[in-house]
Motif scaffolding. Sequence first.
Motif, PDB file in Angstrom:
ATOM      1  N   ASP A  65     -20.335  15.205 -13.869  1.00  0.00           N
ATOM      2  CA  ASP A  65     -20.431  14.787 -12.293  1.00  0.00           C
ATOM      3  C   ASP A  65     -22.030  14.428 -11.990  1.00  0.00           C
ATOM      4  OD1 ASP A  65     -17.711  15.214 -11.954  1.00  0.00           O
ATOM      5  OD2 ASP A  65     -18.104  17.294 -11.295  1.00  0.00           O
ATOM      6  N   ARG A 122     -22.449  10.973 -13.381  1.00  0.00           N
ATOM      7  CA  ARG A 122     -21.922   9.762 -12.775  1.00  0.00           C
ATOM      8  C   ARG A 122     -22.746   9.558 -11.538  1.00  0.00           C
ATOM      9  NH1 ARG A 122     -19.390  10.700  -8.348  1.00  0.00           N
ATOM     10  NH2 ARG A 122     -18.945  12.787  -8.640  1.00  0.00           N
ATOM     11  N   GLU A 123     -22.940  10.564 -10.737  1.00  0.00           N
ATOM     12  CA  GLU A 123     -23.874  10.539  -9.429  1.00  0.00           C
ATOM     13  C   GLU A 123     -25.207   9.696  -9.887  1.00  0.00           C
ATOM     14  OE1 GLU A 123     -24.761  14.217  -7.566  1.00  0.00           O
ATOM     15  OE2 GLU A 123     -22.637  14.508  -7.491  1.00  0.00           O
ATOM     16  N   ARG A 168     -17.472   6.140 -14.866  1.00  0.00           N
ATOM     17  CA  ARG A 168     -16.836   7.325 -15.387  1.00  0.00           C
ATOM     18  C   ARG A 168     -17.203   8.193 -16.353  1.00  0.00           C
ATOM     19  NH1 ARG A 168     -10.300   6.364 -15.330  1.00  0.00           N
ATOM     20  NH2 ARG A 168     -10.507   8.440 -15.600  1.00  0.00           N
ATOM     21  N   TRP A 169     -17.208   9.312 -16.562  1.00  0.00           N
ATOM     22  CA  TRP A 169     -17.668  10.109 -17.331  1.00  0.00           C
ATOM     23  C   TRP A 169     -16.669  11.171 -18.153  1.00  0.00           C
ATOM     24  CZ3 TRP A 169     -22.870   9.603 -19.405  1.00  0.00           C
ATOM     25  CH2 TRP A 169     -23.749   8.566 -18.953  1.00  0.00           C
ATOM     26  N   GLN A 220     -20.264   8.245 -21.202  1.00  0.00           N
ATOM     27  CA  GLN A 220     -19.572   7.537 -20.125  1.00  0.00           C
ATOM     28  C   GLN A 220     -18.457   6.635 -20.695  1.00  0.00           C
ATOM     29  OE1 GLN A 220     -22.394   4.344 -18.729  1.00  0.00           O
ATOM     30  NE2 GLN A 220     -21.313   4.259 -16.716  1.00  0.00           N
ATOM     31  N   SER A 252     -25.859   4.245  -8.921  1.00  0.00           N
ATOM     32  CA  SER A 252     -27.148   4.347  -9.975  1.00  0.00           C
ATOM     33  C   SER A 252     -28.270   4.176  -9.626  1.00  0.00           C
ATOM     34  CB  SER A 252     -26.704   3.321 -11.092  1.00  0.00           C
ATOM     35  OG  SER A 252     -27.022   1.979 -10.385  1.00  0.00           O
TER      36      SER A 252
END
Length: 73
Positions: free
Chosen positions: A34, A37-38, A43-44, A59, A70
Amino acid sequence: MSKTSTIHPMLQTQVANASIRAVQIAAVAKHLADLMREVHGGRWRTVISHDTGFVLINQDLSDPVDKSNSGEN
């Protein structure tokens, strides 16, 4: 007379503790995914193998990367 199998109490405790630790490992790996991803968007996913002692967080490149999280312009 029926046979019943019993597990030694110490073994029961060890199995229960291992199950708890496995859940904690999964939660920490998800948290790290998470955070990735932030920072990076997209998507991870996590892959955990307790048999080999392996944890992978990567990823999902089959999905278009969302750069909105990003920090890139």
